[in-house]
Write a protein that holds these residues in place. Sequence first.
Motif, PDB file in Angstrom:
ATOM      1  N   VAL A  40       0.878  -1.172   0.000  1.00  0.00           N
ATOM      2  CA  VAL A  40       0.000   0.000   0.000  1.00  0.00           C
ATOM      3  C   VAL A  40       0.909   1.214   0.000  1.00  0.00           C
ATOM      4  N   ASN A  41       0.827   2.008  -1.052  1.00  0.00           N
ATOM      5  CA  ASN A  41       1.681   3.199  -1.208  1.00  0.00           C
ATOM      6  C   ASN A  41       3.162   2.852  -1.066  1.00  0.00           C
ATOM      7  N   GLY A  42       3.545   1.703  -1.636  1.00  0.00           N
ATOM      8  CA  GLY A  42       4.942   1.303  -1.636  1.00  0.00           C
ATOM      9  C   GLY A  42       5.411   0.603  -0.382  1.00  0.00           C
ATOM     10  N   HIS A  43       4.568   0.523   0.646  1.00  0.00           N
ATOM     11  CA  HIS A  43       4.950  -0.131   1.902  1.00  0.00           C
ATOM     12  C   HIS A  43       4.440  -1.563   1.923  1.00  0.00           C
ATOM     13  N   LYS A  44       5.310  -2.485   2.262  1.00  0.00           N
ATOM     14  CA  LYS A  44       4.971  -3.904   2.257  1.00  0.00           C
ATOM     15  C   LYS A  44       3.985  -4.243   3.367  1.00  0.00           C
ATOM     16  N   ILE A  45       3.004  -5.090   3.027  1.00  0.00           N
ATOM     17  CA  ILE A  45       2.027  -5.587   3.992  1.00  0.00           C
ATOM     18  C   ILE A  45       2.466  -6.971   4.457  1.00  0.00           C
TER      19      ILE A  45
END
Length: 352
Positions: A40-45
């Motif tokens: 999400v927006n380049g951040h890993k989940i």
Amino acid sequence: MPSKIIYNCEVINAGYYVTSADLLGETGEQLTESHLRFEVNGHKIGIKSLLKVGRKIHIEFEETRALSLLNFDVKKFVNEFYYPQVNLKVCNQNTVQYEVIFKDDDYLADFDTNIFQRDTGRISYYQYQTGSKDEARPLVVFLHGSGERGFKNQMPLLGNDVPKTIHDYISKHENSVLLVPQATWAPELNGWFRPEIRKTLLSLIKSKIQSDNIDSKRIYLVGLSNGGAATWHFAEHHSDLFSAIVPCCGYIYNEDKSFVGAAGEGRYMHPRMAEAKALKETPIWAFHSHDDHTVNVQGTLEATEMVKKCGNQNVNVTIYDDGKVTPNPHGCWEPAFDTPTLLPWLFSQRKS
């Protein structure tokens, strides 16, 4: 590769979140957790678990604010609906295309959505019921906080899992009616404090007592934050109506009193002896966090102590220690409604 991804949305303690995903289609036996990256927006989940069932892969996500479907507008002091833009990348695949579906929490479908108006006051409300009108049933009224104000947008059912917890309990243990009214949004942060909204709510409750064959000896009021203060207020002014109350992070609100402290700095109102005397026969279980900086814990401590002094012997008080309720100490309703004895206690209360 997946042809469809279903993001499963669920109401949890923290609010409305994407909690898992189902990958459908030609997913392939070779795909493992190491091949999949959700962002999400380049951040890993983070992925908690992955389970393959035929052509479906079911993935459980770690809880993160990035997967919240609610965005809190600080200026309006209200939650707004927001779909997180989740992106799936598959290892060694330059192009991945698929259909995306967000699936609502199943519990939402159990509620009827209606609108009730009294003169100039108009509120939407959500109702879940078990059993039949042929028998008198108890009624639980849940009053949301300021963040869930709005009109017919289901926000009181999404902002936290208190209504869901009550829903799940009565689905298994009680023939009952759960009423979740919604105060409309206004520029001023007053929610249930607006006179026309309170009058409309009272009329709605009385209407439901008649139309839904409510047991007048078992009418319960539950509220948190702004709704917690309103719970104290309604119980004080209509002690003949409510059989028990559960106010979370509240205080005894009345319009002819002044606030102690400033907004956003733990403000509350001192209780008065006349208010406490009106509550001397009402069973109460009140909750608060000691380090609550939105509503000072003194709002609960002073009110319950004064009610006890007036002779009420059915007062329970749960105060959570500093650091117990995180990340927001104001959210004492989360551990409160995880207390296994709370709802059995509530439904056991009856007017004599």
